[in-house]
Write a protein that holds these residues in place. Structure first.
Motif, mmCIF file in Angstrom:
data_model
loop_
_atom_site.group_PDB
_atom_site.id
_atom_site.type_symbol
_atom_site.label_atom_id
_atom_site.label_comp_id
_atom_site.label_asym_id
_atom_site.label_seq_id
_atom_site.Cartn_x
_atom_site.Cartn_y
_atom_site.Cartn_z
ATOM 1 N N TYR A 165 6.783 -4.133 1.856
ATOM 2 C CA TYR A 165 7.735 -4.765 0.937
ATOM 3 C C TYR A 165 7.961 -3.876 -0.278
ATOM 4 O O TYR A 165 9.101 -3.589 -0.672
ATOM 5 C CB TYR A 165 7.183 -6.131 0.520
ATOM 6 C CG TYR A 165 7.862 -6.750 -0.667
ATOM 7 C CD1 TYR A 165 9.129 -7.334 -0.547
ATOM 8 C CD2 TYR A 165 7.240 -6.763 -1.916
ATOM 9 C CE1 TYR A 165 9.757 -7.913 -1.649
ATOM 10 C CE2 TYR A 165 7.856 -7.337 -3.019
ATOM 11 C CZ TYR A 165 9.110 -7.912 -2.876
ATOM 12 O OH TYR A 165 9.727 -8.485 -3.970
ATOM 13 N N HIS A 166 6.883 -3.373 -0.851
ATOM 14 C CA HIS A 166 7.025 -2.521 -2.038
ATOM 15 C C HIS A 166 7.628 -1.169 -1.673
ATOM 16 O O HIS A 166 8.511 -0.650 -2.371
ATOM 17 C CB HIS A 166 5.673 -2.339 -2.736
ATOM 18 C CG HIS A 166 5.233 -3.560 -3.486
ATOM 19 N ND1 HIS A 166 3.972 -4.110 -3.345
ATOM 20 C CD2 HIS A 166 5.889 -4.380 -4.349
ATOM 21 C CE1 HIS A 166 3.858 -5.187 -4.115
ATOM 22 N NE2 HIS A 166 5.023 -5.374 -4.732
ATOM 23 N N ASP A 168 9.647 -0.490 0.602
ATOM 24 C CA ASP A 168 11.078 -0.692 0.833
ATOM 25 C C ASP A 168 11.832 -0.664 -0.501
ATOM 26 O O ASP A 168 13.017 -0.345 -0.542
ATOM 27 C CB ASP A 168 11.275 -2.036 1.537
ATOM 28 C CG ASP A 168 12.630 -2.121 2.222
ATOM 29 O OD1 ASP A 168 13.176 -1.051 2.560
ATOM 30 O OD2 ASP A 168 13.137 -3.238 2.395
ATOM 31 N N ARG A 169 11.121 -1.001 -1.576
ATOM 32 C CA ARG A 169 11.727 -0.961 -2.908
ATOM 33 C C ARG A 169 11.407 0.361 -3.611
ATOM 34 O O ARG A 169 11.531 0.480 -4.825
ATOM 35 C CB ARG A 169 11.182 -2.119 -3.743
ATOM 36 C CG ARG A 169 11.935 -3.398 -3.534
ATOM 37 C CD ARG A 169 11.138 -4.638 -3.862
ATOM 38 N NE ARG A 169 11.869 -5.790 -3.321
ATOM 39 C CZ ARG A 169 12.134 -5.930 -2.028
ATOM 40 N NH1 ARG A 169 11.743 -5.019 -1.166
ATOM 41 N NH2 ARG A 169 12.815 -6.981 -1.581
ATOM 42 N N GLY A 170 10.849 1.276 -2.863
ATOM 43 C CA GLY A 170 10.512 2.575 -3.427
ATOM 44 C C GLY A 170 9.344 2.523 -4.392
ATOM 45 O O GLY A 170 9.148 3.413 -5.206
ATOM 46 N N GLU A 171 8.552 1.442 -4.319
ATOM 47 C CA GLU A 171 7.402 1.337 -5.220
ATOM 48 C C GLU A 171 6.121 1.801 -4.529
ATOM 49 O O GLU A 171 5.930 1.581 -3.345
ATOM 50 C CB GLU A 171 7.225 -0.120 -5.679
ATOM 51 C CG GLU A 171 8.448 -0.688 -6.394
ATOM 52 C CD GLU A 171 8.193 -2.131 -6.824
ATOM 53 O OE1 GLU A 171 7.013 -2.502 -6.997
ATOM 54 O OE2 GLU A 171 9.173 -2.884 -6.942
ATOM 55 N N GLU A 219 1.921 -3.194 -13.338
ATOM 56 C CA GLU A 219 2.863 -2.737 -12.304
ATOM 57 C C GLU A 219 2.182 -2.005 -11.148
ATOM 58 O O GLU A 219 2.801 -1.724 -10.138
ATOM 59 C CB GLU A 219 3.963 -1.845 -12.920
ATOM 60 C CG GLU A 219 5.216 -2.588 -13.376
ATOM 61 C CD GLU A 219 4.922 -3.665 -14.396
ATOM 62 O OE1 GLU A 219 3.885 -3.551 -15.087
ATOM 63 O OE2 GLU A 219 5.674 -4.652 -14.478
ATOM 64 N N GLY A 250 5.955 -8.392 -10.154
ATOM 65 C CA GLY A 250 6.500 -8.029 -8.843
ATOM 66 C C GLY A 250 5.463 -7.896 -7.754
ATOM 67 O O GLY A 250 5.726 -7.354 -6.680
ATOM 68 N N THR A 252 2.738 -9.470 -4.905
ATOM 69 C CA THR A 252 2.763 -10.623 -3.999
ATOM 70 C C THR A 252 1.495 -11.451 -4.203
ATOM 71 O O THR A 252 0.473 -10.956 -4.679
ATOM 72 C CB THR A 252 2.822 -10.185 -2.525
ATOM 73 O OG1 THR A 252 1.617 -9.477 -2.207
ATOM 74 C CG2 THR A 252 4.030 -9.297 -2.261
ATOM 75 N N ARG A 304 11.431 -13.274 1.411
ATOM 76 C CA ARG A 304 11.488 -11.854 1.019
ATOM 77 C C ARG A 304 10.539 -10.982 1.830
ATOM 78 O O ARG A 304 10.696 -9.769 1.914
ATOM 79 C CB ARG A 304 11.239 -11.688 -0.482
ATOM 80 C CG ARG A 304 9.862 -12.134 -0.962
ATOM 81 C CD ARG A 304 9.698 -11.802 -2.456
ATOM 82 N NE ARG A 304 8.421 -12.279 -2.965
ATOM 83 C CZ ARG A 304 7.811 -11.737 -4.021
ATOM 84 N NH1 ARG A 304 8.357 -10.705 -4.647
ATOM 85 N NH2 ARG A 304 6.658 -12.225 -4.445
ATOM 86 N N TYR A 308 9.689 -7.763 7.230
ATOM 87 C CA TYR A 308 8.617 -6.816 7.557
ATOM 88 C C TYR A 308 7.615 -7.356 8.581
ATOM 89 O O TYR A 308 6.690 -6.653 8.972
ATOM 90 C CB TYR A 308 7.902 -6.418 6.256
ATOM 91 C CG TYR A 308 8.882 -6.093 5.155
ATOM 92 C CD1 TYR A 308 9.563 -4.879 5.145
ATOM 93 C CD2 TYR A 308 9.202 -7.041 4.178
ATOM 94 C CE1 TYR A 308 10.505 -4.596 4.164
ATOM 95 C CE2 TYR A 308 10.142 -6.769 3.198
ATOM 96 C CZ TYR A 308 10.793 -5.538 3.193
ATOM 97 O OH TYR A 308 11.737 -5.279 2.245
ATOM 98 N N LYS A 356 12.508 -2.770 9.813
ATOM 99 C CA LYS A 356 11.609 -2.785 8.662
ATOM 100 C C LYS A 356 10.248 -3.369 9.022
ATOM 101 O O LYS A 356 9.342 -3.431 8.205
ATOM 102 C CB LYS A 356 12.241 -3.584 7.534
ATOM 103 C CG LYS A 356 13.493 -2.940 6.956
ATOM 104 C CD LYS A 356 14.078 -3.790 5.848
ATOM 105 C CE LYS A 356 15.124 -3.023 5.067
ATOM 106 N NZ LYS A 356 15.617 -3.805 3.901
#
Ligand SMILES: Cc1ncc(COP(=O)(O)O)c(C=O)c1O
Ligand SMILES: Cc1ncc(COP(=O)(O)O)c(C=O)c1O
Lengths: 527, 468, 527, 468
Positions: A165-166, A168-171, A219, A250, A252, A304, A308, A356
């Motif tokens: 999940y992260h 996919d958000r580039g985190e 973060e 942000g 989970t 959300r 995945y 994904k």
């Protein structure tokens, strides 16, 4: 005289029997299996030189009667739930309905190949689909994957989902928070998933310390893994605030479902703001624990997280029309497939390269045999029955707790608070100090009373911990007998602590040399 | 109250009084209003046992099981005969209903079973140490890769394309967590390409993963592959089919460091894919980094022989984030089935059954290859499973052929194209001791007809499926 | 200290558990069964006043978990064949293959109604027909009735057949001969069949005394009931002459098949001249003995007895054509009935008023579930395997006998001769005289060795009798352990006879007051 | 050597040497040449387990069981649901594999089960003493008549035509041995004709035999019949359906001296007619002449509660020709199933299930009677079973109707004409807790159609059976 006789007589056969393994039984040339006759023209050299095994494995050589007698007698050296009280905290040792074994053994379930064409496995897929739906409703989260093989497997899935999940958000997050009371599988999972474990302290009430949580939440935190009610048997009153804090950065929120059996019909992880939940089907929904499995650890997730999820999943499709043509009824193994509009299918696509999905966690579709039992249980109990499960589990736990607090509360105080949910943790520290026996001794002495001890020395946050989970299927009489046994053991220790320190006495073997076993490990028999 | 609880009104009154609350609901006061469900769970009402039995039977009847057709479907799980003694022993309360043997004094039965199981697996694989089982086959491959990472800290794994697709997929999923990258080594003429392997190998390779026999049924030259890997200090992980190890050389004798595999074929049911068990054996030096439970022999206070869970400092409940694995509840009961089955099969039986599968696989392969529109996918030696090519239109064509065969009461196998694009026209056929020559001849008859019909239909531009 | 501890610790849970019955467990209002909802409009007064039960039976009130735990724990208070050696002479306690339980449980067998139309029970009838044929071949007699429920039921059938046979000839015979070594069911059967029992003496070798037999055989004798090999484990060498003598006066010769397991493949009752044989399927062909049944006692008879056989019997008919028309395939439950030319049927006619059949001995067709197991056994072993059964049974018995004669022959001499067939009888008289312990004491002390004692005090013709039947499924190691146990018990008694006299010690209970039980019988619980 | 024996060549050599013979054959020397078989037994060779399983499965598949159709067939055995706990407990080695508890010290499990069983049967029947079971229902009736003969030495028995035909037939067969004559008492409007009974009664009558509910499902006025019999000093033997005794008055409260019955409906399978068990209860004074095993409570040397086989002086192994019965091996395991079932059913369940059957029987009777060509055979109160008349051509017609219903997946019941000439057009329909209203409505639908078709066919002079 009588003593002499008794001694010479030895005790029961089961005790007198010296442990001999199946490899020490039998005799060269003896066999149980008879292979079907070779019915094809034999051909030599089908295996190239050097690849053929020269010395076959030295498996036992025993007749069927020997095998049966060996393992039947071995079985008698086990304590089991069908024979007595088994309040092993956190493991939910509740009655295993035998209906479940009967239906799981039906050949349509038991002899179904996992790669059978979905068109010829509609019953299994319908069952899995319905189970997905039921678990989603119970968790309060819309999407379910049945694939994980056990709770810890579900945890791994959950943390890997968080990573996906992260990512996919580039985190690139690095830390996962776990409270001090967490089960060992939580931190172990975090490490295997490539994260760093950050421990969160508990507050005076045994809940998560909000300040410490806030302090450690930033973060870089990917996830907070929480067990609620916790392994202390406490429902965390601040769960909403915790969700807020964690979601704010942000991260989970992961729900360890091992204790879900305490709140069914009252609250749902989804309603508490969790993103991912694992179920221990073998706990909440009863499953013979098999001496350490099998179980199953399906997960439910929020929207959300859904993209995945592991694949395959079971989906419901409009009526099947293979290549446009309705399958011929003959070909349908007696019309099994022409029945019923909704047709169930395995959705593999999402498993493809471009998806994904985190992919597969294991082979095939999961522990189907466990699903059959869980489904039967949910159908037997229904909504009301599941709520009843939680209510009686909590009632029984509080009853045992109340009696123990009244009768031996000074020696074995409750670790936190006054009441509990489905289980509770006592501290054996005062007992150790005042009576000179440890929680371990109490546990061993309980064996002489024909009961399995509670979980001991877990959770780690409590000194000399004793984690008691009676479950809802035990009767008041059994609960009373348990309390009486503990009371009598403490009284006995007051007289003479040696008795407990040397316990047990009436078991097939007595205390075993575990240190020696670990120092010079003998993990297989030398033949 | 319903189900399996047993609180009578009188019990309830007494218990509430003892606790000092007025109602059961009060015991749930700790749950904040904001997170309460506030409505009944939306599930159908409970049913009596007879009704639930009827429902589960209805569902079972909508599946075509190995009891309902002659099946040659394998690809990882196989229709072997499960002897009645296995069921009988697995259903003994004493084995069925306890949990992990945390209290060894009253768990000698289960612990000794683990010890016997470990001995049997060690014998089968030719490796000195075995754990008491992991979940199942593919995840065992993933666990082995983690052990390799712990062993040499390297971050690259090479996996042969001959390894089961599910094992490769699982490995990729888990490797993300390990921080390990996974590269594939292709096949040459149905076995791992030695040249490609040598090319891919380098000193950052943690382990290579191969399978024996591989997914196409062919016998790998494990020793040669091991040697290549060891030259670069990589570990060799081999996934093996346990029932072939009576006739195939033991991986442990071929330089394999970790041998894992799917245990279903050892006395476990198909169960639509689980529960079964995965076995996990390794060389001595990896003992202390193995995953899962391990039983060890010791003595009790009176000097009596006994067994305990040992080396628990590897495990999550002791070592927590430093554990060598997160596994807790595993597959003890299925592993019991495995060791009972192996005892029943016995030292001679393991060879007999391997030889029988070997011969029948050969016979089946030759028989099918002789059919019109059917040819061998390769000429390599095979055991228990083999692949043929069907002269039909790709995976869809093969699956239509399978449907046609199903009409004839035969499950002809697995459409290889479902996981090997390069073999879109491939059919993977599995043999067990339950598939007699008569069954094989019947398969040939049905498959021959189905292929012919499919080609005719395709020729007629229809491809209209089984209805025709 | 340790003693004290041990005492306070009690022994194993199973021993410490005090016997409480299911009626003493549970609690008012508790239940396991939940009735399906009443789905039809309820109507009052369907049962006339006075015929409706006012006070329902006071059955237990327990939950399913309580029931399971109660009976599982009760079961642990039994010694069983799967756990140890069980050389109970004359009862043939041999290994019970679990395959038999599996196939008997298949719903096509287990849930088949006895009155199902033969057209829809072809599998069951084919099985019974094949079993009839197999038993006929094994007995060497052409006609078989599967109906009797056990050996003694078969005996009753046999003697009633004899009565019918003679009555049909206008003869009124009054006596039946039984040797002194006969099993109790023989004389008991004779009385129930309305005959007078005449005992025949044994000769010095343990066989029937021919002179005594000749002397007692006259026109009033209806039948001679013989067990061969006898309960002494001796094959009577004069069986041919006996047959001649008995047949000369027109009497029938009845073969008690309890020991048939000794001679399969070597000799058959029919070849010996017997007219009627009963099988104990639960002995010769193995069957779980169930704590005292179920079993089955089919009979095989000669042509002259056939007309009187009980009905129904299974016959094979030319292909079935109901009312001339072939049954519609739809109606045939998936073509089950259109398969196969030979069609099997129940022949009831002979049961009609005008027939010579003795009629019915019980309801329906007999213990079909037992037939399934027997059929599976015969199919598993085949001709060779059955012969092997007899050979190893005789080998094992003679091995144990040889060792006992060599090692304790003076204390426990063989009653007759030097060797035996599948079982043998020792006399405990010298042991009693020299060591002061009786056969009963030896038996009780064997319990402490984890073995079930042989049959004791039977046959009556031997003083302090010990009847040992090891069976063919036991290993040499087990046989040796048995001999060693007996040797050690006698040695122990030499030291101190009290030990055996007070045995057993390690059992769930010790010797029980049987006299008291019979004097003031408590045969049900007062509620 | 084959099968379940385990003599290795080495064992054989050692054992023969110990015995002092040269071969196994020698051990059979005692068998005279004249009676030797001299050839192999003429049976097929042995098969491996998997093949025997396949064969037994093939046979099972050729039967239409209660699992394959909606069945209303009863007439003595009934399709009740057998709870899983019963199977599980009956298959425990400790209950399954021992024999009669001759050694009470190691048989307390089985003995206590008998004691509990006896208590439960005593409660059900309302009689103070019960034995531990006999073979099954009809032979239990025969055994009861023998007890009556022993009790009053009389030689005549009156049996109601309402008693199961198999019980009457068995009684006649056995009575020959007792020297007892059997006379039948007819029915009047579906119950035992009181007038006929009074007429038949005389002081040479040993016992009367009745059944509750009787074969036609109607409820007998047991008390009235008992009174009549007792006036002549005859014993009253009542065969009862145990599952109706939650709602029907206990025979023991209605003057019955001996209550027997078929136990199959108590947690036992149909098994095509057996094994099941027969129960046998009586008044105190008959205790010492009861047949079969009886468990009694006592204490052991240490004063612990225990159980033994008691009053064995009744039995063949002690009393031989003077025994009160010749029964030896009986049905202990089936009786265990019975008491486990009764415990599972429980004090409230026995009433619930009786009431459910009562109501559904009424509903089914009214529903069927409303069909064209179907009418009630009688108006008497019924429970669990009832009879209707079909307007078709005699037994053959009824059986053709049954065939037609079978086509529809419904087994409509038992053709009464098979044992009651006077009811050639009768159909006997049984109800259990497994037959829902939906099933009953389905029966009505299928039966209505079948009767119509049969009448049409008959009208068309064809009567051509189901093919039409
Ligand atoms: C709180 C908690 N979390 C997780 C687990 C792990 O679940 P499993 O044993 O199914 O892997 C357990 C079970 O022991 C548990 O008690
Ligand atoms: C020699 C003999 N005859 C007859 C019988 C009676 O057989 P059953 O117990 O099957 O009625 C037996 C069984 O005990 C026996 O040993």
């Amino acid at each position: 005289m009588t003593i002499a006789a008794t001694t010479q007589a030895g005790s029961t056969p089961q005790q007198r029997e010296h442990a001999t393994t199946i490899f020490e039984k039998g005799s060269p040339g003896r066999r149980a299996f008879r292979a079907p006759a070779l019915d094809v023209p034999p051909v030599d050299g089908l295996i190239p030189q050097g690849l053929r095994r020269a010395d076959p494995p030295r498996l036992p050589e025993a007749s069927e009667p020997e095998i049966v007698r060996h393992y039947v007698n071995l079985s008698k050296r086990n304590f089991d739930l069908d024979s007595g009280f088994y309040p092993l905290g956190s493991c939910t040792m509740k009655h295993n309905p035998r209906l479940h074994e009967r239906v799981a053994a039906l050949s349509g379930h038991a002899r179904l190949h996992p790669l059978q064409s979905p068109r010829r496995a509609q019953g299994a897929l319908e069952l899995m689909y319905n189970l997905q739906e039921s678990l989603a409703e119970i968790a309060g989260l819309p999407h379910v994957s049945l694939q994980p093989s056990a709770g810890s497997h579900g945890e791994l899935a959950g943390v890997l989902l968080t990573r996906a999940y992260h990512a996919d958000r580039g985190e690139q997050r690095t830390k996962v928070l776990t409270p001090d009371s967490a089960h060992g599988t939580n931190p172990a999972t975090v490490t295997m998933a490539g994260y760093e474990v950050v421990k969160v302290a508990l507050d005076a009430a045994g809940g998560v310390d909000l300040d410490d949580l806030r302090a450690k939440t930033d973060e870089n935190v990917a996830c907070l893994m929480l067990t609620n009610p916790s392994t202390l048997g406490i429902f965390d009153p601040n769960v909403e605030e915790m969700a807020r804090v964690v979601h704010e950065v942000g991260a989970t929120l992961y729900y360890d479902g091992a204790n879900l059996n305490a709140i069914m019909g009252y609250s749902r992880p989804g309603d508490m703001g969790f993103d991912i939940v694992h179920f221990n089907l073998h706990k909440t929904f009863t499953q013979p624990h098999g001496g350490g499995g099998p179980g199953a650890g399906p997960i439910a997730v929020s929207d959300r997280i859904e993209p995945y999820l592991p694949r395959p999943q079971v989906v419901r499709r409009p009526p099947w029309a293979p290549n446009g043509a309705p399958a011929s009824s003959e070909g349908e193994a007696n019309g099994r497939l022409v029945g019923g509009p909704p047709v169930y299918d395995l959705d593999e696509e999402r498993g493809g390269r471009d998806s994904k999905s985190i992919g597969k966690l294991r082979g095939f579709q999961g522990n189907y045999g466990v699903f059959v039992r869980t489904y039967a249980y949910i159908r037997s109990l229904g909504a009301e029955g599941l709520k009843d499960v939680s209510e009686v589990a909590v009632l029984n736990a509080n009853y045992v707790l109340a009696r123990l607090r009244a009768e031996v509360g000074d020696k074995l105080p409750l670790a936190f608070g006054e009441r509990c949910m489905h289980e509770f943790v006592l501290s054996g520290a005062p007992m150790k100090k005042e009576l000179g026996i440890r929680t371990l001794d109490l546990a061993k002495r309980l064996l002489d009373h024909g009961m399995h001890p509670p979980t001991v020395y877990f959770p780690l946050v409590v000194d000399e911990a004793l984690l008691v989970e009676p479950t809802e299927t035990e009767t008041r009489a059994t609960l009373d007998a348990f309390v009486d046994a503990i009371v009598s053991i403490l009284a006995e220790a007051e007289e003479n602590p040696q008795i407990a320190r040397n316990a047990p006495y009436g078991t097939p073997v007595r205390r075993l040399d575990e240190a020696g076993a670990a120092k010079r490990p003998r993990v297989r028999q030398t033949l | 109250m319903a189900g399996y609880t047993s609180v009578t009104p009188e019990d309830l009154e007494h218990m509430l009084a003892t606790i000092g609350v007025g109602s059961v609901e009060e015991l749930f006061d700790a749950i904040p209003a904001g997170v309460r469900l506030g409505r009944p769970i939306d599930l159908p009402p409970g049913e009596p046992e007879q009704a639930v039995y009827a429902e589960l039977r209805r569902l079972a009847a909508r599946n075509v099981s190995a009891e309902d057709e002659i099946t040659f479907l394998g690809a990882g799980m196989y229709d072997h005969y499960v002897p009645a003694v296995v069921d009988m022993l697995m259903s003994r309360s004493e084995f069925l209903t306890p949990y992990t043997p945390y209290q060894p004094e009253v768990s000698q039965g289960g612990l000794q079973v683990m010890f016997e199981y470990q001995t049997a697996i060690s014998e089968l694989t030719g490796l000195p140490v075995s754990n008491a089982s992991v979940y199942e086959g593919p995840s065992a491959v993933g666990a082995a890769a983690y052990l390799a990472k712990l062993a040499n800290k390297r971050t690259r794994v090479l996996v042969s394309r001959g390894v089961h697709p599910h094992s490769r997929a699982t490995l990729e999923t888990l490797a993300v967590g390990y921080g390990t990258s996974v590269d594939e080594v292709g096949l040459d003429d149905a076995v791992t390409d030695p040249a490609a392997l040598r090319k891919a190998l380098s000193d950052d390779v943690s382990a290579i993963v191969i399978q024996q026999p591989n997914f196409l049924g062919s016998i790998e030259d494990v020793a040669a592959l091991s040697e290549a890997a060891h030259e670069h200090g990589a570990l060799v992980i081999c996934a093996a089919d346990p029932l072939t190890l009576g006739v195939l050389e033991a991986p442990g004798h071929q330089g394999v460091d970790v041998c894992v595999g799917e245990g279903q074929s050892l006395g476990n049911r198909l169960d639509f894919g689980g529960p079964s068990f995965g076995f996990f054996a390794a060389t001595e030096k990896h003992l202390r980094s193995m995953p899962g439970r391990i039983a060890g022999e010791t003595t009790d206070a009176d000097g009596r022989r006994g067994f305990v869970l040992t080396l628990q400092t590897r495990e999550q409940h002791i070592r927590r984030e430093k554990a060598t694995s997160n596994i807790c509840t595993s597959q003890a009961l299925n592993a019991l089935g495995g060791v009972v089955y192996l005892s029943w099969l016995g030292r001679h039986g393991i060879v007999d059954i391997g030889e029988l599968m070997l011969q029948r696989t050969h016979y089946a392969r030759e028989t099918l290859a002789a059919l019109d529109g059917v040819s061998k996918l390769h000429d390599r030696p095979v055991v228990r499973e083999f692949a043929v090519k069907l002269d039909v239109d790709g995976v869809a064509g093969v699956e239509r052929v399978l449907d046609r065969c199903a009409v004839g009461g035969v499950n002809a196998g697995y459409a290889l194209g479902r996981s090997y694009e390069e073999h879109a026209d491939g059919l993977l056929v599995a043999i067990t001791e339950q598939r007699s020559r008569e069954d094989i001849d019947r398969l040939a008859e049905v498959l021959g007809t189905a292929v012919a019909a499919e080609r005719a239909a395709a020729g007629a531009g229809a491809g209209a499926g089984v209805a025709s």
